[in-house]
Design an enzyme around this catalytic site. Structure first.
Site, PDB file in Angstrom:
ATOM      1  N   TYR A 204       0.841  -1.203   0.000  1.00 38.52           N
ATOM      2  CA  TYR A 204       0.000   0.000   0.000  1.00 38.52           C
ATOM      3  C   TYR A 204       0.876   1.253   0.000  1.00 38.52           C
ATOM      4  CZ  TYR A 204      -3.758   3.194   1.557  1.00 38.52           C
ATOM      5  OH  TYR A 204      -4.671   4.227   1.679  1.00 38.52           O
ATOM      6  N   ASP A 205       1.809   1.320   0.971  1.00 35.76           N
ATOM      7  CA  ASP A 205       2.616   2.538   1.143  1.00 35.76           C
ATOM      8  C   ASP A 205       3.458   2.827  -0.102  1.00 35.76           C
ATOM      9  OD1 ASP A 205       1.648   1.880   3.626  1.00 35.76           O
ATOM     10  OD2 ASP A 205       3.541   2.123   4.697  1.00 35.76           O
TER      11      ASP A 205
ATOM     12  N   GLY B 109       3.082   1.502  -3.053  1.00 36.77           N
ATOM     13  CA  GLY B 109       2.194   1.676  -4.211  1.00 36.77           C
ATOM     14  C   GLY B 109       1.740   3.115  -4.324  1.00 36.77           C
ATOM     15  N   LYS B 110       1.340   3.693  -3.185  1.00 36.74           N
ATOM     16  CA  LYS B 110       0.875   5.087  -3.194  1.00 36.74           C
ATOM     17  C   LYS B 110       2.032   6.051  -3.452  1.00 36.74           C
ATOM     18  CE  LYS B 110      -3.624   4.814  -2.058  1.00 36.74           C
ATOM     19  NZ  LYS B 110      -4.732   5.447  -2.788  1.00 36.74           N
TER      20      LYS B 110
ATOM     21  N   PRO C  45       2.331   2.174  12.380  1.00 38.07           N
ATOM     22  CA  PRO C  45       2.942   3.456  12.766  1.00 38.07           C
ATOM     23  C   PRO C  45       2.619   3.841  14.215  1.00 38.07           C
ATOM     24  CG  PRO C  45       1.932   3.640  10.598  1.00 38.07           C
ATOM     25  CD  PRO C  45       1.523   2.308  11.161  1.00 38.07           C
TER      26      PRO C  45
ATOM     27  N   ARG D  83       0.699   9.573  14.317  1.00 37.29           N
ATOM     28  CA  ARG D  83       0.338  10.179  13.030  1.00 37.29           C
ATOM     29  C   ARG D  83      -0.518  11.414  13.288  1.00 37.29           C
ATOM     30  NH1 ARG D  83      -2.543   6.166   9.494  1.00 37.29           N
ATOM     31  NH2 ARG D  83      -0.535   5.256   8.979  1.00 37.29           N
TER      32      ARG D  83
END
Ligand code: NAD
Ligand code: UDP
Length: 315
Positions: A147-148, A150-151, A276, A279
């Site tokens: 996800y990370d 990819g974004k 994480p 945030r």
């Protein structure tokens, strides 16, 4: 320029996408909702089916799409860690091939294109709060990387299409957003806690609950989308969109229990890897460039979301 625009929303049957379709239709635009229903839900858009300016197309954005549009919102991508880790290769393809296909469409049609990027580009941040200038701290090999990264790659593609092909881009980095129409099995923390509290199940805190998130209500987020899309073409982002008020996950659990008047107990489960620690968006840029800041306090947004889930669970 026509006042009514033809707008493509990829991921339009999802949580945020379905609210965006509602808003754009209410503003008088034509909306083409594109979704493969991986995490989306027909229920989210069924009230729109049959509306004269609304069209829905079952389509996977990893394949090219040939349609004529004025604006594109690229939201297609599973957003819950449970779901994006279920098929990590497809998640990465959705971000990367999806971005290439949507940017190719924007290039051919000269459409303006919005990218739903994420606070996950900052990874497990060691700068706090996170400004857009921070390059992040992402484990490229971990279970969140599909996800990370990819974004992150999608952002790179957006900026390269902008530099190389002059595509008009708008990149928003969205922080944790919640509200009605999250799927009851979505797996993200707000929906999990509310569903658990309303059905008398244990509230599952991963780790000790001291990790933090900053929760934005969906109407505030959509106001940010609208301001970003309407801003001058020279302002392309990336821009953080999120609520800067930070809560620990334990505080969230306690607030949900209080607001639902639930008898559920809080239980601890193992913390997933690469989760994480903290945030919080620095929204100085959004404030200055877009005049945007969130208005809905967490308790108020949770109350609306609880009403939604109460009705859903009762049906
Ligand atoms: P969601 O899972 O409810 O919606 C995503 C939608 O994309 C779903 O309808 C899903 O079926 C669709 N989709 C997935 N893969 C697809 C594909 N290959 N082709 C076509 N459609 C596909 O999630 P959401 O919370 O509404 O998130 C929307 C977007 O915003 C995502 O891109 C997500 O990464 C981003 N975002 C959301 C948050 C948040 O807190 N909600 C935070 C940061 C970024
Ligand atoms: N989390 C939790 N219990 C749950 C679901 C999530 O404690 O039932 C935690 C998760 O470990 C993370 C935070 O809540 O620290 C936010 O998780 P979510 O999946 O909503 O999104 P993330 O911000 O991690 O992408």
């Amino acid at each position: 320029m026509r006042l009514s625009r033809r707008i493509l929303v990829s991921g339009g049957a999802g949580f945020i996408g379905s609210h965006l379709c509602d808003k754009l239709l209410a503003e008088g635009h034509e909306v083409l909702c594109v979704d493969n229903y991986f995490t989306g839900w027909r229920r989210n858009i069924e009230h729109l089916v049959g509306a004269p300016r609304f069209e829905v197309m079952r389509h996977d954005v990893t394949f090219p799409l040939y349609v004529e549009v004025d604006d594109i919102y690229n939201l297609a991508c599973p957003a819950s860690p449970v779901h994006y880790q279920h098929d990590p290769v497809q998640t990465l393809k959705t971000s990367v091939h999806g971005a290439i296909n949507m940017l190719g469409l924007a290039k051919r049609t000269r459409a303006k294109i919005f990218q739903a990027s994420t606070s996950e580009v900052y990874g497990d941040p060691n700068v706090h709060p996170q400004p857009e200038s921070y390059w992040g701290h992402v484990n490229p090999l971990g279970i969140r990387a599909c996800y990370d990264e990819g974004k992150r790659a999608a952002e790179t593609l957006f900026f390269d299409y902008h530099r190389q092909h002059k595509v008009r881009i708008k990149v928003a980095r969205i922080f944790n957003t919640y509200g009605p129409r999250m799927h009851p099995n979505d797996g993200r923390v707000v929906s999990n806690f509310i569903v658990q509290a309303l059905s008398g199940q244990d509230i599952t805190i991963y780790g000790d609950g001291s990790q933090t998130r900053s929760f934005c209500y969906v109407t505030d987020l959509l106001d940010g989308f609208a301001r970003l899309m309407a801003s001058d073409d020279a302002f392309i982002g990336p821009v953080n969109l999120g609520n800067p008020v930070e809560f620990s996950i334990r505080q969230l659990a306690e607030l949900v229990i209080e607001l639902t008047d639930s008898k559920s107990r809080i239980v601890a489960l193992p913390l997933p890897s690469d989760d994480p620690r903290q945030r919080q968006p620095d929204i100085t840029l959004a404030r200055n460039a877009l005049g945007w800041e969130p208005k809905v306090a967490l308790a108020d947004g949770l109350k609306e979301t609880i009403v939604y889930f109460r009705t859903l669970l009762a049906s």
